[in-house]
Design a protein around this motif. Structure first.
Motif, short mmCIF file in Angstrom:
data_model
loop_
_atom_site.label_atom_id
_atom_site.label_comp_id
_atom_site.label_asym_id
_atom_site.label_seq_id
_atom_site.Cartn_x
_atom_site.Cartn_y
_atom_site.Cartn_z
N TRP A 193 0.82 -1.21 0.00
CA TRP A 193 0.00 0.00 0.00
C TRP A 193 0.86 1.26 0.00
O TRP A 193 0.48 2.29 -0.56
CB TRP A 193 -0.94 0.01 1.22
N GLN A 194 2.04 1.16 0.62
CA GLN A 194 2.94 2.31 0.65
C GLN A 194 3.49 2.62 -0.73
O GLN A 194 3.59 3.79 -1.13
CB GLN A 194 4.07 2.04 1.64
N ILE A 195 3.82 1.58 -1.46
CA ILE A 195 4.32 1.77 -2.83
C ILE A 195 3.24 2.41 -3.70
O ILE A 195 3.51 3.34 -4.47
CB ILE A 195 4.77 0.43 -3.43
N VAL A 196 2.01 1.92 -3.58
CA VAL A 196 0.90 2.48 -4.36
C VAL A 196 0.66 3.94 -3.97
O VAL A 196 0.44 4.80 -4.83
CB VAL A 196 -0.38 1.65 -4.15
N ALA A 197 0.72 4.22 -2.68
CA ALA A 197 0.48 5.59 -2.20
C ALA A 197 1.54 6.55 -2.74
O ALA A 197 1.22 7.66 -3.21
CB ALA A 197 0.46 5.63 -0.68
N LEU A 198 2.80 6.13 -2.69
CA LEU A 198 3.88 6.97 -3.20
C LEU A 198 3.75 7.20 -4.70
O LEU A 198 4.05 8.28 -5.21
CB LEU A 198 5.24 6.35 -2.87
N ARG A 199 3.29 6.18 -5.41
CA ARG A 199 3.09 6.33 -6.85
C ARG A 199 1.97 7.34 -7.13
O ARG A 199 2.09 8.18 -8.04
CB ARG A 199 2.74 4.98 -7.48
N GLU A 200 0.88 7.27 -6.34
CA GLU A 200 -0.22 8.22 -6.51
C GLU A 200 0.27 9.66 -6.30
O GLU A 200 -0.08 10.57 -7.04
CB GLU A 200 -1.35 7.90 -5.52
N ILE A 201 1.08 9.84 -5.27
CA ILE A 201 1.60 11.18 -4.97
C ILE A 201 2.52 11.66 -6.08
O ILE A 201 2.45 12.82 -6.52
CB ILE A 201 2.35 11.17 -3.62
N ALA A 202 3.40 10.78 -6.57
CA ALA A 202 4.35 11.15 -7.62
C ALA A 202 3.64 11.53 -8.91
O ALA A 202 3.98 12.52 -9.57
CB ALA A 202 5.34 10.01 -7.86
N VAL A 203 2.63 10.73 -9.27
CA VAL A 203 1.88 11.01 -10.51
C VAL A 203 1.15 12.34 -10.40
O VAL A 203 1.15 13.15 -11.33
CB VAL A 203 0.89 9.86 -10.81
N LYS A 204 0.51 12.57 -9.26
CA LYS A 204 -0.26 13.80 -9.06
C LYS A 204 0.66 15.01 -9.03
O LYS A 204 0.30 16.09 -9.56
CB LYS A 204 -1.02 13.70 -7.75
N ALA A 205 1.82 14.87 -8.42
CA ALA A 205 2.74 16.00 -8.31
C ALA A 205 3.30 16.42 -9.66
O ALA A 205 3.75 17.56 -9.81
CB ALA A 205 3.90 15.63 -7.37
N ARG A 206 3.27 15.51 -10.65
CA ARG A 206 3.75 15.85 -12.00
C ARG A 206 2.62 16.22 -12.95
O ARG A 206 2.86 16.55 -14.11
CB ARG A 206 4.54 14.68 -12.58
N ASP A 207 1.38 16.14 -12.46
CA ASP A 207 0.23 16.44 -13.29
C ASP A 207 0.09 17.96 -13.46
O ASP A 207 -0.14 18.69 -12.49
CB ASP A 207 -1.04 15.87 -12.65
N LYS A 208 0.20 18.44 -14.69
CA LYS A 208 0.14 19.88 -14.95
C LYS A 208 -1.22 20.46 -14.58
O LYS A 208 -1.30 21.58 -14.06
CB LYS A 208 0.45 20.16 -16.42
N ASN A 209 -2.28 19.71 -14.86
CA ASN A 209 -3.61 20.21 -14.53
C ASN A 209 -3.77 20.42 -13.02
O ASN A 209 -4.36 21.42 -12.58
CB ASN A 209 -4.68 19.23 -15.02
N PHE A 210 -3.23 19.48 -12.24
CA PHE A 210 -3.30 19.61 -10.78
C PHE A 210 -2.51 20.82 -10.31
O PHE A 210 -2.99 21.61 -9.48
CB PHE A 210 -2.77 18.34 -10.13
N LEU A 211 -1.30 20.98 -10.82
CA LEU A 211 -0.44 22.09 -10.40
C LEU A 211 -1.04 23.44 -10.81
O LEU A 211 -1.01 24.39 -10.03
CB LEU A 211 0.95 21.92 -11.00
N VAL A 212 -1.59 23.49 -12.03
CA VAL A 212 -2.20 24.74 -12.49
C VAL A 212 -3.42 25.07 -11.65
O VAL A 212 -3.63 26.22 -11.24
CB VAL A 212 -2.58 24.65 -13.98
N GLY A 213 -4.25 24.04 -11.36
CA GLY A 213 -5.43 24.26 -10.53
C GLY A 213 -5.07 24.76 -9.14
O GLY A 213 -5.71 25.67 -8.61
#
Length: 403
Positions: free
Chosen positions: A14-34
């Motif tokens: 679950w920790q690996i999955v959680a870190l992956r979710e965070i990494a993907v979101k942190a690189r998402d331009k739409n998320f950062l722009v929002g």
């Protein structure tokens, strides 16, 4: 290198999955722009409030200084009115400009060179405006003219004004919360409601879309062969929850800094306390909403189905928004103990001072118990639905599936 790999592999799934979710979101331009746009809006809102609060309005009063007239002069009346306005906390400045006669003073008002004209009459004074007269100017000029005239008349009779007004002072106090706190509490509760609504959809709907994409592409079948399904779900929820709480905390911190620069700066401590409770309730409530969004994704067979399967959780999030905006009194007290809805209503009661110290503790305890039960139920539905293909499942069908 092998040691690092072993250490990495030894981490809980679950920790690996959680870190992956965070990494993907942190690189998402739409998320950062929002996030950037939201921060800019919050900062801009308080910047405008600070600018408005610091702006001083100047109002020009046309006067005619009549020679030989008894009593206070027009200039004295305007000067005392300006002092009274400042003492009352008004961001306004009154200035007087002398004209040779009444006609010239009236003409200045008509042309827009003066906001009003203060002219002496046989019975006292006349304040003249073009189309209207500012209420604050009218009040302060009227009060100052009466005070100065009373002092002048008293002096002409050989009487001290203080002896005439002795014992007439009126002190004011309130038994309940003052108007400023009540108004701010309403605004803060609306902010909490919109913040929960906004962040729940920003992070919740992508969870549903991610789940259905993994299901549709059969990636989840590969993951399930190596990782328990409940670990996949837990990782998604925890990763997004950490991002959500980090975003809400950042927005709350910026808002508190902005609040400290406004006329409500005295309430920063109260708002900070209510915000702390909101963050705690938000974290518990988000776990429930995130699990429900994940179940909505597991029930769907295509991305197009998510809109239908997510209706129950969408209705829940909208309910929290509506309740946060509309409830008050006894209804709000009852709602402050209802899980998820209490995310908004209990911090609002803390803000307006109507909640006893033990009430938020009891409410968060109820919310945690409810979140545990709902999370367990959602995990069971997720595990039963995620591997089922061939069509969209209803919640009733999911409950009937074997474990």
């Amino acid at each position: 290198m092998n040691v690092q790999t072993a250490q990495r592999d030894s981490r809980p799934a679950w920790q690996i999955v959680a870190l992956r979710e965070i990494a993907v979101k942190a690189r998402d331009k739409n998320f950062l722009v929002g996030l950037g746009v939201t921060l800019a809006m919050v900062i801009g809102t308080f910047a405008v409030q600070v600018w408005i609060a610091g702006k001083t309005d100047t109002q020009k009063v046309a006067i005619v200084n009549t020679k030989g007239a008894s009593g206070p002069s027009a200039k004295q009346v305007v000067d005392v009115a300006a002092t009274s306005a400042k003492d009352g906390g008004a961001k306004v400045e009154y200035t007087s400009t002398a004209f040779p006669d009444d006609a010239a003073a009236r003409a200045a008002v008509t042309k827009g060179d003066a906001d009003a004209a203060l002219l002496r009459t046989n019975g006292g004074w006349q304040l003249i405006g073009d189309k209207s007269i500012d209420d604050g100017l009218k009040k302060n000029v009227t009060t100052s003219a009466a005070h100065l005239t009373l002092a002048s008349n008293a002096a002409s009779k050989g009487v001290e004004l203080s002896s005439l007004t002795k014992g007439g002072a009126v002190a004011t106090s309130t038994l309940s919360s003052d108007a400023d706190r009540a108004g701010l509490a309403k605004v803060v509760s609306l902010v909490f409601a919109f913040l929960f609504y906004f962040v729940a959809f920003m992070f919740g709907m992508p969870i549903a879309q991610s789940v259905v994409e993994e299901k549709q592409s059969r990636i989840v079948e590969i993951l399930a062969s190596a990782v328990p399904l409940r670990h996949i779900l837990a990782g998604k929820i925890i990763g997004n929850a950490l991002l959500a709480i980090a975003q809400v905390t950042l927005l709350a911190a910026v808002a508190l800094i902005g609040l400290s620069q406004t006329k409500w700066s005295a309430f920063v401590g109260t708002v900070a306390g209510a915000s702390g409770w909101f963050l705690l309730f938000f974290l518990v409530g988000f776990f429930v909403v995130a699990c429900m969004f994940a179940v909505a994704g597991a029930l769907a067979s295509r991305s197009e189905d998510v809109q239908s399967t997510s209706q129950p959780v969408v209705m829940l999030v909208v309910l929290v928004l509506v309740v946060g905006m509309s409830l008050s009194g006894t209804a709000q007290v009852v709602a402050s103990y209802v899980p998820v809805v209490s995310t908004v209503t209990m911090p609002a009661r803390i803000m307006d001072g109507s909640a006893a110290w033990w009430e938020p503790i009891l409410a968060i305890g109820i919310a945690i118990v409810a979140a545990y039960v709902i999370t367990r139920l959602a995990t069971r539905l997720y595990e039963r639905s995620i591997m089922r293909t061939g069509g969209r499942l209803s919640y009733r069908e999911a409950f009937k599936l074997g474990a």
